[in-house]
Design a protein around this motif. Sequence first.
Motif, PDB file in Angstrom:
ATOM      1  N   ALA A   1      -1.091  -2.039  -6.643  1.00 33.90           N
ATOM      2  CA  ALA A   1       0.185  -2.741  -6.565  1.00 33.90           C
ATOM      3  C   ALA A   1       1.310  -1.799  -6.147  1.00 33.90           C
ATOM      4  O   ALA A   1       2.158  -2.150  -5.315  1.00 33.90           O
ATOM      5  N   GLU A   2       1.329  -0.583  -6.710  1.00 27.29           N
ATOM      6  CA  GLU A   2       2.380   0.374  -6.357  1.00 27.29           C
ATOM      7  C   GLU A   2       2.252   0.796  -4.896  1.00 27.29           C
ATOM      8  O   GLU A   2       3.264   0.936  -4.186  1.00 27.29           O
ATOM      9  N   LEU A   3       1.028   1.001  -4.420  1.00 23.91           N
ATOM     10  CA  LEU A   3       0.819   1.375  -3.023  1.00 23.91           C
ATOM     11  C   LEU A   3       1.313   0.268  -2.095  1.00 23.91           C
ATOM     12  O   LEU A   3       1.953   0.538  -1.068  1.00 23.91           O
ATOM     13  N   LEU A   4       1.038  -0.970  -2.458  1.00 27.13           N
ATOM     14  CA  LEU A   4       1.498  -2.096  -1.651  1.00 27.13           C
ATOM     15  C   LEU A   4       3.017  -2.181  -1.641  1.00 27.13           C
ATOM     16  O   LEU A   4       3.634  -2.405  -0.596  1.00 27.13           O
ATOM     17  N   ARG A   5       3.655  -1.964  -2.796  1.00 26.05           N
ATOM     18  CA  ARG A   5       5.113  -2.040  -2.858  1.00 26.05           C
ATOM     19  C   ARG A   5       5.770  -0.925  -2.036  1.00 26.05           C
ATOM     20  O   ARG A   5       6.824  -1.124  -1.444  1.00 26.05           O
ATOM     21  N   ILE A   6       5.156   0.253  -2.013  1.00 29.92           N
ATOM     22  CA  ILE A   6       5.682   1.333  -1.170  1.00 29.92           C
ATOM     23  C   ILE A   6       5.632   0.913   0.305  1.00 29.92           C
ATOM     24  O   ILE A   6       6.597   1.106   1.054  1.00 29.92           O
ATOM     25  N   ALA A   7       4.514   0.350   0.716  1.00 27.63           N
ATOM     26  CA  ALA A   7       4.387  -0.109   2.104  1.00 27.63           C
ATOM     27  C   ALA A   7       5.417  -1.194   2.410  1.00 27.63           C
ATOM     28  O   ALA A   7       6.034  -1.207   3.489  1.00 27.63           O
ATOM     29  N   GLN A   8       5.636  -2.096   1.470  1.00 24.33           N
ATOM     30  CA  GLN A   8       6.604  -3.166   1.676  1.00 24.33           C
ATOM     31  C   GLN A   8       8.018  -2.610   1.814  1.00 24.33           C
ATOM     32  O   GLN A   8       8.796  -3.055   2.670  1.00 24.33           O
ATOM     33  N   GLU A   9       8.368  -1.637   0.984  1.00 19.21           N
ATOM     34  CA  GLU A   9       9.703  -1.035   1.069  1.00 19.21           C
ATOM     35  C   GLU A   9       9.881  -0.311   2.402  1.00 19.21           C
ATOM     36  O   GLU A   9      10.944  -0.381   3.026  1.00 19.21           O
TER      37      GLU A   9
END
Length: 242
Positions: A142-150
């Motif tokens: 989830a954190e990896l995905l949120r970094i990509a989204q940001e």
Amino acid sequence: GIEADARATRAALGRANETLGRLRDVEVRQAALEERTRLSRELHDGLAQDLWLAKLKIGRLNAMPELSHEAKAVCDELSGAIDAGLADARQAVMALRLGGEPAMSLRDLMAHYVDDFGDRFGLRAEFECEDELPRLTPRAEAELLRIAQEALNNVVRHADATVVRVRAGVADSHIELLVGDNGMGFEPSEVRDGCFGLASMRERAQIIGGELTIDSRPHDGTRIRIRVPLKTGERATGEVSQ
């Protein structure tokens, strides 16, 4: 004979306790899965739909000829705020699905998000990932995905780019994620850490034992690289690390 029977009984009790423990873990994971699914559905069918309705209403209001210039400016600000809320809701839904749907891999979810991102903002968005990515803990994924989204959100807000590429893979016992664009770029040493969400992305990377680096120069685009060690977040397929 009595001692042998006692040992056999203790062994049977130990096996029974292990079975109960596994059943309890399965029940907990199932309850978490059901709750994530419920929250994802409520966000998608409730909040997101309400925001879309508000956006349509703002569009109709902004189209009224008798509206003043100042009122139109306020409508534009409201429309931007609603778009940001829709993006946050979409990200939350995807993060919940990532942790709640074992059948959806990290690679598939990222590919879906990148495609959706390109469609929403009219950019040429490409995703590259040759092989399936190893599974991590739900928190790490989830954190990896949120970094990509940001990082992708920054492309829209600041880069003025026409092409963005997201590449994921495994190298040196790390999952590597690279988000690059052909935008205006910037000088990283001259940017305050709180700008562009850099502090948030670095904090998210640190939480999962990862590292985030930025390569950017004026008029030469931006490349954000995230490296997450597999040993700190890897899990067996179908199992959740505690």
